[in-house]
Design a protein around this motif. Structure first.
Motif, mmCIF file in Angstrom:
data_model
loop_
_atom_site.group_PDB
_atom_site.id
_atom_site.type_symbol
_atom_site.label_atom_id
_atom_site.label_comp_id
_atom_site.label_asym_id
_atom_site.label_seq_id
_atom_site.Cartn_x
_atom_site.Cartn_y
_atom_site.Cartn_z
ATOM 1 N N THR A 246 3.608 3.068 -5.152
ATOM 2 C CA THR A 246 2.723 3.597 -6.186
ATOM 3 C C THR A 246 2.154 2.461 -7.031
ATOM 4 O OG1 THR A 246 4.437 3.775 -7.846
ATOM 5 C CG2 THR A 246 4.174 5.665 -6.370
ATOM 6 N N LEU B 170 -0.459 6.629 -4.973
ATOM 7 C CA LEU B 170 -0.151 5.606 -3.982
ATOM 8 C C LEU B 170 -1.275 4.583 -3.969
ATOM 9 C CD1 LEU B 170 1.243 7.437 -0.841
ATOM 10 C CD2 LEU B 170 2.436 5.908 -2.408
ATOM 11 N N SER C 6 -2.438 3.108 -1.526
ATOM 12 C CA SER C 6 -3.325 3.324 -0.383
ATOM 13 C C SER C 6 -4.396 4.368 -0.677
ATOM 14 C CB SER C 6 -2.510 3.740 0.843
ATOM 15 O OG SER C 6 -1.722 4.851 0.522
ATOM 16 N N LYS D 73 0.795 -1.221 0.000
ATOM 17 C CA LYS D 73 0.000 0.000 0.000
ATOM 18 C C LYS D 73 0.829 1.272 0.000
ATOM 19 C CE LYS D 73 -4.306 -1.759 1.567
ATOM 20 N NZ LYS D 73 -5.432 -1.677 2.455
ATOM 21 N N GLY D 74 2.041 1.188 0.507
ATOM 22 C CA GLY D 74 2.871 2.390 0.570
ATOM 23 C C GLY D 74 3.568 2.704 -0.740
#
Lengths: 512, 338
Positions: A111, A154, A156, A108-109
């Motif tokens: 791209t 990202l 996320s 998730k952190g």
């Protein structure tokens, strides 16, 4: 992936191919217990193949074997006519088989572009990631697929549906020709689903074979070309979708005729002159949702329909005391109340079945008993000590009522099927003797048989004077179960309708 | 990534009517093996040691082992609560020292306070430290590892400040009884361990609070949705762990006949080791207090046995480390979870 021209008949007689995948007589047993007795699947290139079956039908075991997660005991699996034995998922991936599941695990952190080419990044000087090239490659791929996602966002920051699209794109970067989609729409709304379908159709048009697993009949008939049904660990039937109708397919899946599908609204009398069970006035919660004015009478089911992120789940969470910063008026039985915690909500006779039973409903390692008893222990204890006999009776009552299939109530719920797990959650709440049920996607990811039982329970509950607010992304379910439908769009309820006054198309249109 | 998604969902064969039953039976067998495996391992270890050293099975040595195990056992019981609630408490060694020093300061001097005052103070200090841990973790949402790491340092610092870095000797006889007394030939620390074990076995297995600990550790969000006051449960769990660290501090002080500011360093690691060897999952929600007791006993027996066999204490650490890792490796519950 290159275009796969349909081989002309008789052109290549030796290739049993023209089939992307040909699995026959696949078996698998765990400690002598057969989980899959006879798995059969024939996947044509350029087709969407629905793999149907209730929980426990052996679909998961079959797919695990296909993906190299499990090894088969017996049977043949041919990919492009070549016999294969995958020892691990990597080999399956190399052979062009990818899977997209409901439980995604993106980094998730990072791209979108980084996720797409994870482990295979273009390099500069051998050790640095060439980000410009990476982003360009990703942009080109996403563009080709028509996904409107920025490669530099990202992970996320994406919605669940967008993440799923990224997963699909990722499968393409592996040049996968066989794509397994395990309940890909279970967590996304109608609009996102359409995006997904578009992507699936595009994959089909370039010759990929898609194995599509879902419990939703509507999707099967909208998307699939072929179907295969498993039941009780064995292949039952397969064929072309255009040669079967919904009723017959359901009959094949559950092995008998489905009873009356939905709730018969007329069977429950709603007296609107009676004091309402629940009223909200100007009920709002920050940016999540605003100004809900809802009146709910005993015996009523109000359906809430909306896309993911439309504030529908948050509304239920707020009613149940799980959101902070809630404004407006809430009345239960005509009296103004404040609900700050689930405990307060329970005192007002509410119960919440959350949309993700694994994340916020059940405690998976605990037993059926412990999960059901959890919210009733105050009643089933003296001076802090659990009265096990009373508890046992209360639990058994629910096991019988919901026909929860379990060898022992001491069994951890993590080993149960989705339908049985959902019944455990319902059983827990029913033991708190609620009058108002808040159901968030109550039939997500559960099989047809269990669905019917939950619908029956809802009817029974309202007949006894209870009321239900049900959030669902299944149009048929919302329309079939509710007296009224409330459509949420971007946090605001935009339309309330009387029963029968709304069509499928209107509903979808309003929510988008 | 694509290859590894939701293996759990795929590998766990869906439980239909028949396969569900057998699956649960298999599960039950595994739980059984797991619960009793540790006990079997313990007794095999004892048989092996009694064959290698004739001194091992003498009553004197057995009592010795039990006494050496008592402090770690008590700390490990507190740690079991914390780990079951999906937390960790790194501060127990320091809290033990702080409690010991405070109690010692009250039990020494010309006119020492009665033992019960010192004991109450020691337990109170431990409880207070634990409650602070619990509040910081539950109210301020600081991860347990960080919060208790902070407390590890704070409590140790307070210990040195309070004692000015000096040991506090000359404790009253009635206080020393805690570490050196015997009841029917059984050392008092061993009796404390037994009592702690029984009390917390009951708490975990028979009370609503015990159920809530498992629920909060198994899935905090679900527990909260089910109407459980998860924050209160966490505060209570860390409070109890702190209080048990205080009890350990009292016993250690009485055994060493002085309050030592450097006492209890790295004790938290032995306590965690006992819990892990005992089969409690660091993911929370799964584990038993009986497992922890045997985990602590295994550590005690290994230390004692290697002493008897004349193995240097340097090697003992290596052996203990290997056993911790092996215990987790052999844990069948863990395998099914992967």
């Amino acid at each position: 992936m290159k275009q796969e021209p349909k081989p002309a008949p008789g052109l290549d007689p030796d290739r049993v191919a023209s089939l992307l995948l040909d699995a026959e007589g696949v078996t698998k047993a765990f400690n002598g217990v057969p989980a899959l007795r006879h798995g059969v699947l024939r996947l044509r290139p350029g087709s969407v193949h629905a793999l149907c079956g209730g929980n426990g039908a052996g679909k998961s075991t079959f797919l695990s074997i296909l993906m190299g997660i499990l090894q088969r005991d017996d049977g043949d699996i041919r990919v492009d006519g070549r016999e294969v034995h995958f020892k691990n998922p990597r080999q399956a991936l190399e052979a062009g088989i990818s899977i997209i599941t409901q439980e995604l695990s993106p980094v998730k952190g990072m791209t979108v572009a980084e996720n797409l080419y994870l482990g295979r990044e273009p390099r500069a000087l051998g050790c640095f990631v060439n980000h410009r090239r990476l982003n360009a490659m990703a942009a080109e791929l996403l563009d080709r697929l028509g996904f409107r996602i920025q490669p530099t966002s990202l992970m996320s920051s994406l919605s669940l549906a967008e993440m799923q699209l990224v997963e699909i794109a990722k499968a393409l970067t592996h040049d996968s020709r066989i794509l397994i989609m395990d309940e890909p729409t279970s967590a996304i709304g109608q609009h996102e689903t359409e995006l997904l379908f578009k992507a699936v159709r595009q994959l089909r048009s370039i010759g990929a074979g898609i194995i599509y697993v879902t419990h939703r009949m509507t999707e099967i008939f909208e998307l699939a070309d072929d179907y295969t049904v498993f039941r009780d660990g064995a292949f039952v039937v397969s064929g072309a979708i255009r040669e079967i109708d919904r009723r017959h397919l359901i009959r094949q899946i559950i092995g008998r005729d489905a009873a009356s599908q939905f709730r018969t609204v007329a069977s429950v009398k709603v007296n609107r002159k009676e004091r309402p069970l629940l009223e909200t006035r100007g009920y709002a919660c920050g940016p999540k949702f605003g100004e809900v004015n809802l009146t709910l009478h005993p015996g009523e089911v109000v359906g809430i329909y909306g896309l993911l992120g439309s504030g529908r789940s948050e509304f239920l969470q707020a009613l149940f005391g799980l959101e902070t910063g809630v404004k407006g008026e809430l009345r239960v039985n005509g009296e103004r109340v404040r609900v700050r915690s689930p405990k307060d909500a329970m005192r007002q006779g509410m119960a919440l079945v959350t949309e993700d039973r694994k994340a916020s409903g059940l405690v998976l390692p605990l037993s059926v008993t412990e999960n059901i008893a959890m919210s009733s222990l105050d009643r089933w204890s003296t001076a802090g000590f659990v009265r096990t006999r009373q508890e046992g009776q209360g639990v058994q009552e629910m096991v019988d009522k919901f026909k929860i299939r379990t060898a022992s109530v001491q069994m951890p719920v993590q080993y149960m099927s989705g339908g049985n797990q959902q019944k455990v959650v319902l059983g827990r709440w029913l033991q708190t003797r609620p009058r108002l049920l808040l159901l968030d996607e109550p039939t997500r990811g559960i099989d047809e048989g269990a669905k019917q039982e939950i619908y029956r329970f809802m009817t029974e509950f309202t007949s006894a004077g209870g009321a239900i607010i049900m959030v669902s992304s299944e149009v048929d379910e919302v329309l079939g179960m509710s007296d009224r439908v409330l459509v949420f769009r971007r946090g605001f309820p935009c339309r309330e309708s009387r029963e029968g006054s709304l069509t499928r198309e209107e509903l979808v249109h309003l929510a988008a | 990534m694509i290859t590894n998604t939701s293996n759990a969902a795929l590998t766990a064969p869906s439980a239909g009517s028949e396969s569900g039953q057998s699956l649960s039976r298999r599960q039950a067998t595994m739980t059984y093996v797991h619960q009793y495996g540790i006990i079997v391992a313990f007794f095999l270890l004892c048989v092996g040691l009694s064959l290698s050293s004739e001194y091992f099975l003498t009553p004197k040595n057995i009592i010795n082992v039990l006494r050496q195990t008592s402090i770690n056992g008590i700390l490990a019981i507190g740690m079991t609560l914390v780990i079951l609630a999906r937390g960790i408490d790194l501060s127990v060694g320091s809290v033990l020292a702080l409690s010991g020093i405070v109690a010692a300061s009250l039990a020494t001097g010309e006119t020492p306070q009665p033992a019960y005052v010192a004991i109450a103070a020691g337990l109170g200090v431990g409880l207070a430290c634990g409650l602070v841990n619990g509040l910081v973790i539950s109210r301020l949402s600081v991860p347990p590892f960080v919060a208790t790491l902070g407390m590890l340092s704070v409590a140790r610092g307070l210990t040195y400040i309070y004692s000015e870095g000096m040991p506090i000797p000359d404790l009253s006889q009635s206080f020393l009884w805690l570490g050196q007394g015997r009841i029917w030939q059984i050392p008092v620390p061993v009796i404390f361990l037994a009592a702690t074990f029984i009390i917390f076995w009951v708490v975990l297995n028979k009370t609503v609070f015990g159920r809530y600990i498992y629920a909060v550790g198994g899935n905090e969000r679900s527990a909260r949705t089910a109407g459980i006051g998860t924050k209160k449960v966490l505060v209570a769990v860390y409070g109890l762990a702190g209080m048990l660290a205080g009890l350990g501090g009292l016993i250690l002080t009485a055994r060493t006949t002085a309050g030592l500011p450097q006492a209890g360093q790295s004790y938290e690691l032995d306590a965690i080791a006992a819990v892990v060897i005992g089969g409690t999952s660091l993911n929370g929600g799964v584990g038993t207090i009986r497992g922890t007791l045997f985990g602590a006993l295994i550590i005690g027996v290994i230390n004692n046995g290697l002493d008897l066999l004349g193995v240097s204490s340097f090697y003992q650490q290596v052996v203990k480390g290997c056993i911790i890792v092996c215990a987790v490796l052999l844990d069948p519950a863990r395998r099914s979870r992967d």
